[in-house]
Write an enzyme that holds these catalytic residues in place. Structure first.
Site, PDB file in Angstrom:
ATOM      1  N   GLU A  52      -0.616   1.293   2.948  1.00  0.00           N
ATOM      2  CA  GLU A  52       0.329   0.985   4.014  1.00  0.00           C
ATOM      3  C   GLU A  52       1.676   0.622   3.414  1.00  0.00           C
ATOM      4  OE1 GLU A  52      -1.077  -2.022   6.612  1.00  0.00           O
ATOM      5  OE2 GLU A  52      -2.914  -0.972   7.169  1.00  0.00           O
ATOM      6  N   HIS A  60       1.390  -1.330  -0.131  1.00  0.00           N
ATOM      7  CA  HIS A  60       0.248  -2.176  -0.456  1.00  0.00           C
ATOM      8  C   HIS A  60      -1.032  -1.440  -0.082  1.00  0.00           C
ATOM      9  CE1 HIS A  60       1.077  -3.208   3.789  1.00  0.00           C
ATOM     10  NE2 HIS A  60      -0.228  -3.448   3.890  1.00  0.00           N
ATOM     11  N   HIS A  62      -5.187  -1.719   1.126  1.00  0.00           N
ATOM     12  CA  HIS A  62      -6.323  -2.455   1.686  1.00  0.00           C
ATOM     13  C   HIS A  62      -7.611  -1.717   1.320  1.00  0.00           C
ATOM     14  CE1 HIS A  62      -4.039  -5.334   3.936  1.00  0.00           C
ATOM     15  NE2 HIS A  62      -3.446  -4.413   4.690  1.00  0.00           N
ATOM     16  N   TYR A 100      -8.631  -2.995  11.345  1.00  0.00           N
ATOM     17  CA  TYR A 100      -7.354  -3.507  10.834  1.00  0.00           C
ATOM     18  C   TYR A 100      -6.807  -2.599   9.733  1.00  0.00           C
ATOM     19  CZ  TYR A 100      -4.124  -6.569   8.315  1.00  0.00           C
ATOM     20  OH  TYR A 100      -3.021  -7.082   7.677  1.00  0.00           O
ATOM     21  N   GLU A 104      -2.427   1.475  10.763  1.00  0.00           N
ATOM     22  CA  GLU A 104      -1.235   2.285  10.477  1.00  0.00           C
ATOM     23  C   GLU A 104      -1.244   2.742   9.022  1.00  0.00           C
ATOM     24  OE1 GLU A 104       2.068  -0.190  11.434  1.00  0.00           O
ATOM     25  OE2 GLU A 104       2.013   0.261  13.568  1.00  0.00           O
TER      26      GLU A 104
END
EC number: 3.1.21.-
Length: 272
Positions: A52, A60, A62, A100, A104
């Site tokens: 993202e 970053h 995830h 989550y 995006e």
């Protein structure tokens, strides 16, 4: 002050792990493969990585990791990849964490089969277990065991317990200072001893000139109208220095350093 250091052991034990790599431009596929290889001993079942962008444009990463056996680590650097250090958390609700991560993404990579919360391989079926909201004690216990710095500790509390963070911040800051005390910087002597000159004359002179009162021949001539030449001023100052030095020596030689003082002689009284 130096960077803070924790006075307790980092600990992570969970079959569902949520990783966040701040300012990490790594390719999600490469990151997935590296993380997968790190947890082979715990039999990885599923991993999802998504890249993202922050508002400032930095990237970053995830990652959601699921293993058959709970991952047990005490090294906060265990999940570091190519020098990037992640925030490590237990994924309390894998469904919400996955949603989550996928909100995006710029790039996504998955491997394995996603296992919803409370699946059979964790020991209980969906019908046997209902999703339970963790208590504040459980949330704080998880934060204390996973936080690796004061800033991360307070950030995790702000995210998980926003109301408590806003109303009891001073207490959380106090506990953060106890968990992550500041390390005092070791004193470094700005004038290390050297051989054969053990003193730094330049630094001493820098201090001496403005701090010790000294009479220069020029200043003496201004104070003594009868002194007309520099040679006379130097001669007078040398004479005064010699006289004062002799006076000091005479005073020191006459001073008694003995505790036994001489008593006055007893005089005979008048005859009766």
């Amino acid at each position: 002050m130096a960077s803070s250091s924790s006075n307790r052991q980092f600990s992570h034990r969970n079959a569902n792990t949520f990783l966040t790599y701040p300012k990490c431009p790594e390719n999600p596929e490469i990151a997935c493969q590296m993380i997968w290889e790190l947890v082979v001993r715990w039999i990885p079942k599923y991993i999802l990585c998504a890249r993202e962008a922050h508002k400032d444009g930095s990237l970053h990463l995830h990652a959601l990791l699921q293993t058959e056996k709970p991952v047990r680590i005490s090294d906060s650097r265990f999940f570091d990849i190519n020098g990037f250090h992640p925030n490590i958390q237990s994924a309390k609700s894998v469904n919400r964490v996955r949603d989550y991560i996928l909100k995006e993404p710029l790039a996504v990579f998955e491997r394995g089969t996603f296992i919803p919360r409370k699946s059979p391989f964790l020991g209980k079926s969906d019908s046997e277990v209902k999703e339970k909201k963790p208590s504040k004690d459980e949330i704080m216990r998880d934060i204390i065991s996973h936080a690796t710095s004061k800033a991360e500790y307070l950030s995790m509390i702000q995210k998980e317990l926003p109301f408590d963070w806003s109303t009891k911040l001073q207490y959380f800051e106090y506990s953060a200072n106890k968990l992550f005390p500041e390390i005092q910087e070791e004193f470094t002597n700005p004038h290390p001893p050297s051989s054969p000159d053990l003193l730094c004359n330049e630094s001493i002179n820098d201090w001496l000139q403005p701090n010790i009162f000294q009479v220069s021949p020029e200043a003496y001539m201004l104070l003594q109208p009868t002194c007309y030449t520099l040679e006379d001023a130097i001669s007078d100052l040398q004479w005064m220095d010699s006289v004062s030095s002799h006076q000091m020596k005479d005073q020191e030689s006459r001073a008694s350093t003995s505790s036994a003082q001489q008593e006055p002689e007893n005089l005979l009284g008048p005859e009766a």
